[in-house]
Design a protein around this motif. Structure first.
Motif, PDB file in Angstrom:
ATOM      1  N   SER A   1       0.829  -1.202   0.000  1.00  0.00           N
ATOM      2  CA  SER A   1       0.000   0.000   0.000  1.00  0.00           C
ATOM      3  C   SER A   1       0.869   1.259   0.000  1.00  0.00           C
ATOM      4  N   ILE A   2       0.381   2.292  -0.670  1.00  0.00           N
ATOM      5  CA  ILE A   2       1.080   3.575  -0.719  1.00  0.00           C
ATOM      6  C   ILE A   2       0.791   4.335   0.574  1.00  0.00           C
ATOM      7  N   VAL A   3       1.846   4.742   1.277  1.00  0.00           N
ATOM      8  CA  VAL A   3       1.647   5.503   2.515  1.00  0.00           C
ATOM      9  C   VAL A   3       1.911   6.994   2.318  1.00  0.00           C
ATOM     10  N   LEU A   4       2.799   7.346   1.379  1.00  0.00           N
ATOM     11  CA  LEU A   4       3.154   8.746   1.184  1.00  0.00           C
ATOM     12  C   LEU A   4       3.249   9.026  -0.307  1.00  0.00           C
ATOM     13  N   GLU A   5       2.666  10.157  -0.725  1.00  0.00           N
ATOM     14  CA  GLU A   5       2.706  10.520  -2.137  1.00  0.00           C
ATOM     15  C   GLU A   5       2.905  12.024  -2.282  1.00  0.00           C
ATOM     16  N   ALA A   6       3.816  12.391  -3.156  1.00  0.00           N
ATOM     17  CA  ALA A   6       3.999  13.795  -3.555  1.00  0.00           C
ATOM     18  C   ALA A   6       3.392  13.963  -4.941  1.00  0.00           C
ATOM     19  N   ARG A   7       2.551  14.982  -5.095  1.00  0.00           N
ATOM     20  CA  ARG A   7       1.922  15.244  -6.382  1.00  0.00           C
ATOM     21  C   ARG A   7       2.249  16.662  -6.850  1.00  0.00           C
ATOM     22  N   GLU A   8       3.102  16.729  -7.860  1.00  0.00           N
ATOM     23  CA  GLU A   8       3.443  17.991  -8.526  1.00  0.00           C
ATOM     24  C   GLU A   8       3.825  19.093  -7.535  1.00  0.00           C
TER      25      GLU A   8
ATOM     26  N   VAL B   1      11.845  23.853  -6.392  1.00  0.00           N
ATOM     27  CA  VAL B   1      11.267  22.542  -6.717  1.00  0.00           C
ATOM     28  C   VAL B   1      10.150  22.774  -7.718  1.00  0.00           C
ATOM     29  N   HIS B   2      10.132  21.956  -8.789  1.00  0.00           N
ATOM     30  CA  HIS B   2       9.141  22.176  -9.850  1.00  0.00           C
ATOM     31  C   HIS B   2       8.439  20.864 -10.211  1.00  0.00           C
ATOM     32  N   GLU B   3       7.156  20.761  -9.829  1.00  0.00           N
ATOM     33  CA  GLU B   3       6.283  19.658 -10.215  1.00  0.00           C
ATOM     34  C   GLU B   3       6.910  18.280  -9.937  1.00  0.00           C
ATOM     35  N   VAL B   4       7.354  18.085  -8.710  1.00  0.00           N
ATOM     36  CA  VAL B   4       7.950  16.809  -8.303  1.00  0.00           C
ATOM     37  C   VAL B   4       6.855  15.867  -7.805  1.00  0.00           C
ATOM     38  N   SER B   5       6.829  14.663  -8.361  1.00  0.00           N
ATOM     39  CA  SER B   5       5.827  13.661  -7.990  1.00  0.00           C
ATOM     40  C   SER B   5       6.499  12.305  -7.766  1.00  0.00           C
ATOM     41  N   PHE B   6       6.083  11.606  -6.709  1.00  0.00           N
ATOM     42  CA  PHE B   6       6.531  10.234  -6.467  1.00  0.00           C
ATOM     43  C   PHE B   6       5.649   9.601  -5.406  1.00  0.00           C
TER      44      PHE B   6
ATOM     45  N   SER C   1      16.330  18.747  -0.455  1.00  0.00           N
ATOM     46  CA  SER C   1      15.999  19.063   0.939  1.00  0.00           C
ATOM     47  C   SER C   1      14.736  19.910   1.040  1.00  0.00           C
ATOM     48  N   THR C   2      14.512  20.802   0.081  1.00  0.00           N
ATOM     49  CA  THR C   2      13.256  21.558   0.056  1.00  0.00           C
ATOM     50  C   THR C   2      12.079  20.612  -0.131  1.00  0.00           C
ATOM     51  N   THR C   3      12.244  19.609  -0.975  1.00  0.00           N
ATOM     52  CA  THR C   3      11.205  18.595  -1.149  1.00  0.00           C
ATOM     53  C   THR C   3      10.926  17.885   0.168  1.00  0.00           C
ATOM     54  N   ALA C   4      11.984  17.491   0.881  1.00  0.00           N
ATOM     55  CA  ALA C   4      11.812  16.822   2.167  1.00  0.00           C
ATOM     56  C   ALA C   4      11.041  17.689   3.149  1.00  0.00           C
ATOM     57  N   ARG C   5      11.368  18.957   3.183  1.00  0.00           N
ATOM     58  CA  ARG C   5      10.697  19.868   4.125  1.00  0.00           C
ATOM     59  C   ARG C   5       9.246  20.127   3.737  1.00  0.00           C
ATOM     60  N   MET C   6       8.945  20.079   2.453  1.00  0.00           N
ATOM     61  CA  MET C   6       7.546  20.194   2.044  1.00  0.00           C
ATOM     62  C   MET C   6       6.760  18.960   2.457  1.00  0.00           C
ATOM     63  N   LEU C   7       7.378  17.798   2.396  1.00  0.00           N
ATOM     64  CA  LEU C   7       6.684  16.574   2.776  1.00  0.00           C
ATOM     65  C   LEU C   7       6.205  16.621   4.219  1.00  0.00           C
ATOM     66  N   VAL C   8       7.044  17.167   5.114  1.00  0.00           N
ATOM     67  CA  VAL C   8       6.696  17.162   6.540  1.00  0.00           C
ATOM     68  C   VAL C   8       6.068  18.467   7.012  1.00  0.00           C
ATOM     69  N   GLY C   9       5.858  19.418   6.094  1.00  0.00           N
ATOM     70  CA  GLY C   9       5.160  20.647   6.445  1.00  0.00           C
ATOM     71  C   GLY C   9       6.019  21.773   6.973  1.00  0.00           C
ATOM     72  N   LEU C  10       7.348  21.640   6.923  1.00  0.00           N
ATOM     73  CA  LEU C  10       8.219  22.727   7.361  1.00  0.00           C
ATOM     74  C   LEU C  10       8.309  23.829   6.304  1.00  0.00           C
ATOM     75  N   VAL C  11       8.058  23.491   5.050  1.00  0.00           N
ATOM     76  CA  VAL C  11       7.962  24.456   3.952  1.00  0.00           C
ATOM     77  C   VAL C  11       6.642  24.190   3.248  1.00  0.00           C
ATOM     78  N   LYS C  12       5.875  25.242   3.005  1.00  0.00           N
ATOM     79  CA  LYS C  12       4.591  25.088   2.332  1.00  0.00           C
ATOM     80  C   LYS C  12       4.788  25.157   0.821  1.00  0.00           C
ATOM     81  N   PRO C  13       4.216  24.227   0.065  1.00  0.00           N
ATOM     82  CA  PRO C  13       4.330  24.288  -1.390  1.00  0.00           C
ATOM     83  C   PRO C  13       3.471  25.411  -1.961  1.00  0.00           C
ATOM     84  N   ASP C  14       3.934  25.991  -3.060  1.00  0.00           N
ATOM     85  CA  ASP C  14       3.094  26.943  -3.789  1.00  0.00           C
ATOM     86  C   ASP C  14       1.958  26.208  -4.486  1.00  0.00           C
TER      87      ASP C  14
END
Length: 269
Positions: A2-9, A22-27, A46-59
């Motif tokens: 099962s998928i537990v974590l997903e980044a969409r764009e 970071v530009h439209e990263v998905s996995f 690292s910006t991607t990592a911080r967006m995943l956990v909410g330390l940086v908000k994605p645009d």
């Protein structure tokens, strides 16, 4: 799985920057899987990592945890999901409060996210310390008493205290010596297998992620340029940048000796 974590764009541009960090990263990351995200400094990993956990908000974009979008949660709603998604930082001393004992640091998420009483929290702290290769009596010491590798073990114990669904590790071994790196990688692999969390492992070093990754994503200039099974990325990279990274990994295989000309000594005339 099962998928537990997903980044969409996921997209983020910092103020004054000429291009997105970071530009439209998905996995996706499945339960029990480690996705390594690699790239040079400034690639956006690292910006991607911080967006995943909410330390940086994605645009723009979404972060899905068990199918729920958590990227734009605030306040109590965000705090209620923090226990399910934890982070291990590069500098364990910077992430541990030197004014708190190791036991209090590990117990803090239990205090915030569970209804365990003081005795049960102390028991869980002792169990976690043993789980990461330390002793229960270490709970009474400040983090400054420990080596870098031991502090990273403490940080991992705190991160898994509430049995998260996913773990984000941002360069967790880059500040450690080689032998300690191997110990921490073995620990993360063992914990992943026994607890089943999905892991995003951020690194600039392909020789490190080769030891732990199931899949590898390669970032360059804020974009994910390649993603695939670890073996395929190493043995048959598709992108020129990935091929350059793989070629730069040190090899222990013997190289052909250099051909040199004989040196002729000049004679003064």
């Amino acid at each position: 799985m099962s998928i537990v974590l997903e980044a969409r764009e996921l997209t983020r541009t910092f103020r004054g920057a000429a291009r997105p960090a970071v530009h439209e990263v998905s996995f996706t990351v499945a339960a029990g899987e480690t996705l390594a995200v690699v790239g040079e400094s400034g690639s956006g990993k690292s910006t991607t990592a911080r967006m995943l956990v909410g330390l940086v908000k994605p645009d723009r974009g979404q972060v899905l945890l068990d199918g729920d979008d958590i990227a734009n949660l605030r306040g109590r709603a965000l705090r209620s999901r923090r226990r399910d998604l934890q982070m291990v930082f590069q500098d364990p001393l910077g992430s541990l409060n030197p004014a708190m004992t190791v036991g209090d640091s590990i117990a803090e998420p239990l205090l915030l996210h569970t209804d365990l009483d003081a005795a049960a929290r102390a028991e869980r702290v002792a169990e976690l310390l043993q789980r990461v290769g330390l002793r229960p009596e270490h709970a009474g010491h400040p983090p400054t008493r420990f080596s870098g590798g031991q502090r990273q073990r403490i940080a991992i114990a705190r991160a898994i205290a509430c049995r998260p669904r996913a773990l984000v590790c941002d360069e967790p071994v880059s500040a450690l010596d080689v032998s300690t790196q191997a110990q921490i990688l073995d620990l993360l692999a063992e914990l992943r297998e026994t607890t089943g969390f999905g892991c995003v492992f951020i690194s600039h070093d392909l020789s490190v992620v080769r030891l732990i990754a199931d899949r590898i994503g390669v970032m360059r200039r804020g974009e994910l340029v390649e993603i695939g099974p670890a073996r395929q990325v190493y043995e048959d990279p598709r992108h020129d940048y990935t091929r350059a990274l793989v070629a730069a990994v040190p090899s222990l295989r013997a190289r052909r000796p250099l051909t040199t000309r004989p040196v002729t000594k000049e004679v003064d005339g």
